[in-house]
Scaffold this active site. Structure first.
Site, short mmCIF file in Angstrom:
data_model
loop_
_atom_site.label_atom_id
_atom_site.label_comp_id
_atom_site.label_asym_id
_atom_site.label_seq_id
_atom_site.Cartn_x
_atom_site.Cartn_y
_atom_site.Cartn_z
N GLY A 12 0.82 -1.21 0.00
CA GLY A 12 0.00 0.00 0.00
C GLY A 12 0.85 1.25 0.00
O GLY A 12 1.75 1.40 0.83
N GLY A 14 -0.40 4.40 0.35
CA GLY A 14 -1.14 5.52 0.92
C GLY A 14 -0.35 6.17 2.04
O GLY A 14 0.88 6.04 2.13
N GLU A 176 -18.71 17.44 2.17
CA GLU A 176 -17.79 18.22 1.34
C GLU A 176 -18.21 18.20 -0.12
O GLU A 176 -18.24 19.24 -0.79
CB GLU A 176 -16.37 17.69 1.52
CG GLU A 176 -15.78 18.07 2.87
CD GLU A 176 -14.48 17.35 3.19
OE1 GLU A 176 -13.71 17.88 4.00
OE2 GLU A 176 -14.24 16.26 2.65
N ALA A 326 -6.50 10.09 8.08
CA ALA A 326 -5.12 10.10 7.61
C ALA A 326 -4.12 10.10 8.75
O ALA A 326 -3.06 9.47 8.66
CB ALA A 326 -4.90 11.33 6.71
#
Length: 436
Positions: A12, A14, A176, A326
């Protein structure tokens, strides 16, 4: 890379994977990072790519460039498909369908999450999620082409289904993108069409909870609701989207079970996430029972029980009900890398528990209106917007991306338009049927 070094495999690219790789760049290990894409994507701004505010290049940094200073690292393009914990081997699939094996001494699973349809995978055909650049571009195509199709229709009644946008899920992503679609309609597109007024667009946010942004303090959630109301977003609370078809959705009241049909050609899904399929293979191979959403339970030090060399971090791990944000991914990826470095160096405290430091939560509602919550600090409106912008620019990978993102924001604020409105049709099959 030295052949006698322990091999660390990171799955990954990310936040968790990148932070782990960076922490290991000076460790006495050889690192392999496997990802199904070539770039690290800043997922918190995907919705701005989807609504024409930013380009995909503004929020995506090539992994090879981003990690170019990690001299002990190599990057492989492929998707993890199987694991043999006894042989310490992960099988990955290339894009041509062939497979190859990667040996590891230590594994950091940072594969992230995908959109969850809660057992209704058939919804995905008409209600894309937003976890990848492909998702964002598909959503942009749906949004922009809906306005273009509406321009060709002669009456408001015929235009209405094309100008009705339904978002399922009232968390940060749902709020959003709802705000951004409405801003796109009333600001950026307001003077660009001849036969219809883009302000006819109706944005409907469907959420099963009692208030939007339930992860925020009620006072901030209330301010967000007032901003949405002022923008013209219709918020429907206490209901779930229970069916999605090409030209309509069905919503159901949680209490009364009463149903309602909304005619629309654009449905966006932000109601929950689940672990990627490879997490199931890891759970089966390690003998652990998956937690909610297919996530993998880990111990306090982020290791899988009974497997001291396997760490699970970020969205795919299950630990103490930590949020899928995050900051958790960054800190957990870094922590796993620290422990591996200590083990390799023979240092003590190789099993230190992970301690998450909550740096706060932020959500963008509309221009000059955002929320920021960090401990006792609660900001909204213009101050929240400044704080939100500062945080996102700080964590955005690459100086080029920061500069161009700031430039795009400034251009939109000053000129009102959005330059990133090109649509792509993707693969040849999609190009043959490009409209929603």
């Amino acid at each position: 890379m030295a052949g006698d070094r322990p091999n660390v495999l990171i799955i990954g690219g990310g936040f968790a994977g990148v932070f782990a790789a960076r922490r290991l760049k000076r460790a006495n290990v050889s690192v392999t990072l496997l990802d199904r894409g070539t770039s690290h994507v800043f997922q918190p701004l995907l919705y701005q790519c989807a609504t024409g505010l930013l380009s995909e290049g503004d929020i995506a940094s090539p992994l090879r460039h981003l990690l170019r200073r990690c001299r002990n690292l190599r990057v492989f393009l492929g998707e993890a498909s199987d694991i043999d914990v006894a042989a310490k081997t992960v099988t990955a699939r290339r894009f041509d369908g062939s497979t190859f094996d990667i040996d590891y001494d230590y594994l950091i699973l940072a594969a992230g999450a995908r959109q969850s349809y809660h057992g209704n995978e058939q919804f995905e055909q008409f209600a894309p999620g937003m976890k990848t650049v492909d998702d964002a571009l598909a959503i942009r195509r749906k949004i922009i082409s809906s306005f273009e199709i509406a321009e060709t229709l002669p009456t408001p009644a015929l235009r209405k289904p094309w100008l009705t946008f339904v978002i399922s899920g009232g968390g940060p992503t749902g709020v959003e993108i709802a705000g951004q679609i409405r801003e796109l309609a009333i600001r950026a597109l307001s003077k660009e069409f001849d036969s219809m007024d883009p302000a006819e667009a109706q944005v409907i946010l469907v959420h099963g909870g009692e208030r939007v942004l339930e992860s925020f303090h009620p006072s901030l959630s209330g301010k967000a609701q007032k901003t949405l109301d002022k923008l013209g977003v219709t918020t429907v609370l206490g209901r779930h989207v229970t069916d999605v078809q090409r030209d309509h959705v069905i919503t159901t009241d949680k209490k009364t079970k009463a149903t309602e049909q909304i005619d629309t050609h654009t449905v966006l899904w932000t109601a929950g996430v689940e672990a990627v399929p490879f997490a199931g293979a890891v759970a089966e191979a390690t003998g652990v029972t998956p937690a909610r959403g297919g996530t993998i339970p880990v111990g306090p030090d982020l290791r899988v029980a009974g497997h001291e060399n396997i760490f699970v971090v970020g969205d795919v791990m299950s630990l103490d009900k930590l949020p899928g944000v995050a900051e958790v991914a960054m800190q957990s990826g870094h922590h796993a890398a620290v422990l591996i470095s200590r083990v390799v160096d023979g240092k003590a405290k190789a099993d230190s528990p992970f301690k998450y430091r909550d740096l706060g939560t932020a959500a963008y509602i509309s221009r000059y209106h955002a929320l920021l919550e960090s401990g006792p600090l609660r900001l909204s409106g213009f101050l929240g917007w400044l704080g939100w912008g500062g945080i996102h620019i700080f964590f955005l990978a690459g100086s080029r991306n920061r500069v161009w993102t700031l430039a795009s924001w400034a251009s939109t604020i000053i000129g009102g338009s959005r330059g990133e409105r090109a649509i792509t049709y993707g693969d040849p099959e999609t190009a043959r049927r490009p409209y929603p």
